[in-house]
Design a protein around this motif. Structure first.
Motif, PDB file in Angstrom:
ATOM      1  N   TYR A  31       7.859  -2.466   4.799  1.00  0.00           N
ATOM      2  CA  TYR A  31       7.722  -1.698   3.567  1.00  0.00           C
ATOM      3  C   TYR A  31       9.066  -1.555   2.858  1.00  0.00           C
ATOM      4  O   TYR A  31      10.131  -1.814   3.431  1.00  0.00           O
ATOM      5  N   LYS A  32       8.987  -1.120   1.594  1.00  0.00           N
ATOM      6  CA  LYS A  32      10.176  -0.898   0.782  1.00  0.00           C
ATOM      7  C   LYS A  32      10.337   0.599   0.542  1.00  0.00           C
ATOM      8  O   LYS A  32       9.437   1.241  -0.001  1.00  0.00           O
ATOM      9  N   GLU A  33      11.462   1.142   0.936  1.00  0.00           N
ATOM     10  CA  GLU A  33      11.758   2.547   0.619  1.00  0.00           C
ATOM     11  C   GLU A  33      12.135   2.694  -0.852  1.00  0.00           C
ATOM     12  O   GLU A  33      11.882   3.719  -1.469  1.00  0.00           O
ATOM     13  N   THR A 131     -11.399  -4.197  -0.601  1.00  0.00           N
ATOM     14  CA  THR A 131     -10.364  -3.709  -1.509  1.00  0.00           C
ATOM     15  C   THR A 131     -10.538  -2.209  -1.722  1.00  0.00           C
ATOM     16  O   THR A 131     -11.632  -1.658  -1.558  1.00  0.00           O
ATOM     17  N   LEU A 132      -9.438  -1.563  -2.118  1.00  0.00           N
ATOM     18  CA  LEU A 132      -9.449  -0.104  -2.243  1.00  0.00           C
ATOM     19  C   LEU A 132      -8.385   0.332  -3.241  1.00  0.00           C
ATOM     20  O   LEU A 132      -7.249  -0.163  -3.213  1.00  0.00           O
ATOM     21  N   ASN A 133      -8.747   1.259  -4.121  1.00  0.00           N
ATOM     22  CA  ASN A 133      -7.766   1.957  -4.950  1.00  0.00           C
ATOM     23  C   ASN A 133      -7.537   3.330  -4.328  1.00  0.00           C
ATOM     24  O   ASN A 133      -8.477   4.111  -4.160  1.00  0.00           O
ATOM     25  N   TYR A 134      -6.282   3.614  -3.971  1.00  0.00           N
ATOM     26  CA  TYR A 134      -5.976   4.867  -3.281  1.00  0.00           C
ATOM     27  C   TYR A 134      -4.623   5.396  -3.728  1.00  0.00           C
ATOM     28  O   TYR A 134      -3.587   4.777  -3.490  1.00  0.00           O
ATOM     29  N   LYS A 135      -4.641   6.510  -4.410  1.00  0.00           N
ATOM     30  CA  LYS A 135      -3.450   7.260  -4.797  1.00  0.00           C
ATOM     31  C   LYS A 135      -2.357   6.377  -5.410  1.00  0.00           C
ATOM     32  O   LYS A 135      -1.211   6.369  -4.957  1.00  0.00           O
ATOM     33  N   GLY A 136      -2.728   5.628  -6.420  1.00  0.00           N
ATOM     34  CA  GLY A 136      -1.745   4.871  -7.181  1.00  0.00           C
ATOM     35  C   GLY A 136      -1.496   3.459  -6.708  1.00  0.00           C
ATOM     36  O   GLY A 136      -0.705   2.732  -7.319  1.00  0.00           O
ATOM     37  N   GLU A 140      -5.499  -4.569  -0.522  1.00  0.00           N
ATOM     38  CA  GLU A 140      -6.342  -5.620   0.054  1.00  0.00           C
ATOM     39  C   GLU A 140      -6.350  -5.410   1.558  1.00  0.00           C
ATOM     40  O   GLU A 140      -5.291  -5.267   2.179  1.00  0.00           O
ATOM     41  N   ALA A 141      -7.532  -5.347   2.142  1.00  0.00           N
ATOM     42  CA  ALA A 141      -7.658  -5.122   3.582  1.00  0.00           C
ATOM     43  C   ALA A 141      -8.569  -6.182   4.183  1.00  0.00           C
ATOM     44  O   ALA A 141      -9.461  -6.703   3.511  1.00  0.00           O
ATOM     45  N   TRP A 142      -8.342  -6.467   5.469  1.00  0.00           N
ATOM     46  CA  TRP A 142      -9.222  -7.360   6.228  1.00  0.00           C
ATOM     47  C   TRP A 142      -9.628  -6.625   7.501  1.00  0.00           C
ATOM     48  O   TRP A 142      -8.773  -6.076   8.203  1.00  0.00           O
ATOM     49  N   PHE A 143     -10.923  -6.597   7.758  1.00  0.00           N
ATOM     50  CA  PHE A 143     -11.432  -5.879   8.925  1.00  0.00           C
ATOM     51  C   PHE A 143     -12.300  -6.819   9.758  1.00  0.00           C
ATOM     52  O   PHE A 143     -12.824  -7.826   9.264  1.00  0.00           O
ATOM     53  N   LYS A 167      -2.409  -4.789   2.664  1.00  0.00           N
ATOM     54  CA  LYS A 167      -1.232  -4.990   1.811  1.00  0.00           C
ATOM     55  C   LYS A 167      -1.539  -4.463   0.420  1.00  0.00           C
ATOM     56  O   LYS A 167      -2.626  -4.680  -0.101  1.00  0.00           O
ATOM     57  N   ASP A 168      -0.560  -3.751  -0.177  1.00  0.00           N
ATOM     58  CA  ASP A 168      -0.785  -3.263  -1.539  1.00  0.00           C
ATOM     59  C   ASP A 168      -0.338  -4.314  -2.545  1.00  0.00           C
ATOM     60  O   ASP A 168       0.496  -5.177  -2.244  1.00  0.00           O
ATOM     61  N   ASN A 169      -0.897  -4.266  -3.744  1.00  0.00           N
ATOM     62  CA  ASN A 169      -0.654  -5.330  -4.721  1.00  0.00           C
ATOM     63  C   ASN A 169       0.736  -5.278  -5.333  1.00  0.00           C
ATOM     64  O   ASN A 169       1.133  -6.198  -6.051  1.00  0.00           O
TER      65      ASN A 169
END
Length: 267
Positions: A31-33, A131-136, A140-143, A167-169
């Motif tokens: 991740y990026k801080e 896929t999911l939109n969550y808090k901004g 993309e998810a794989w299950f 992973k977020d876009n």
């Protein structure tokens, strides 16, 4: 016919037994801080599924908590980043640590997943995309239904199988599956030195803003004893004003949380 039904029943029982027990899932997190920087941070993360609940934490913190649960009380470096506990399918608790205090933000959580038609093999499992939109952030998810637990990294859950990749876009956060273990050290989920104080989101924002405005107030008041030394080892009087400016600059720069819409708007 009866034999075929018996065989299918046995297979279903074995399959259910295999994945209805407690387990440890390992992930790698990159991740990026600072969203404007190309520099990444990498952490090994652990998802513990135990007694109907789950806990997500760094591997370093898992090792510290494991020692503590055996009665070890010596000094150990903690890493509470991304600590979350899910005690049921409807609520998630996130934990925050400021100076010597810990805080618990417990919220009802429901994810509006969109399951896509895409399928692929990942990490040796048959997986499907969601896929999911969550808090901004858009995720993309794989299950995989090969591991039929409705769990995933961090706060994420609710898909019909284990989430093995997210992973977020914006390219700021990426979780990748790295292993599953059926044998691991079990402990109480909320295993901390100090009991966290449960707070609301507005209270948490105030706590974090107060820390930003005066991060060294405990030292200045004498409640926390600390010695400051120069390069030669000589004790010096700290310049709290300059130290505050540097820390404030750091906090504003490293302000890229997973809950992007909840990022503190520092002045």
């Amino acid at each position: 016919m009866h034999n075929r039904i018996l065989i299918v029943s046995i297979l279903l029982f074995v399959f259910h037994s295999l994945y209805s027990q407690d387990m440890r899932i390992d992930y790698n997190l990159v991740y990026k801080e600072d969203s404007l920087s190309s520099e990444n941070v990498t952490k090994k993360m652990v998802l513990i599924i135990q007694d109907g609940g789950s806990k997500f934490l760094t591997e370093k913190q898992y090792n510290v908590d494991s020692l503590r649960s055996t009665g070890f009380n010596g000094f150990a470096v903690s890493d509470h980043d991304f600590l979350t506990i899910k005690k049921d399918q409807n609520h998630v608790s996130r934990y925050y640590f400021v100076l010597r205090d810990s805080y618990k933000l417990a919220t009802p959580t429901k994810f509006d997943w969109k399951i896509e038609k895409d399928v692929a093999e990942k990490y040796g499992y048959k997986c499907q995309k969601a896929t999911l939109n969550y808090k901004g952030r858009t995720w993309e998810a794989w299950f995989t239904q090969d591991i039929p637990v409705q769990e995933g990294p961090y706060v994420f859950k609710g898909l019909p199988g284990l989430i093995v990749y997210m992973k977020d876009n914006r390219g700021s956060y990426e979780f990748t599956f790295s292993g599953l273990k059926k044998t691991f050290h079990k402990m109480e989920l909320e295993n901390m030195n100090l009991k966290p104080l449960e707070v609301s989101y507005n209270n948490l924002k105030k706590i974090l803003m107060d820390y930003y405005n005066d991060p060294f107030r405990e030292m200045k008041s004498g409640n926390v004893k600390a010695k400051f030394k120069d390069e030669k080892g000589n004790e010096i009087q700290p310049d709290f004003r300059e130290m505050t400016k540097k820390l404030q600059s750091f906090l504003k720069k490293h302000n890229n949380p997973i809950e992007l819409s909840d990022a503190i708007k520092y002045p």
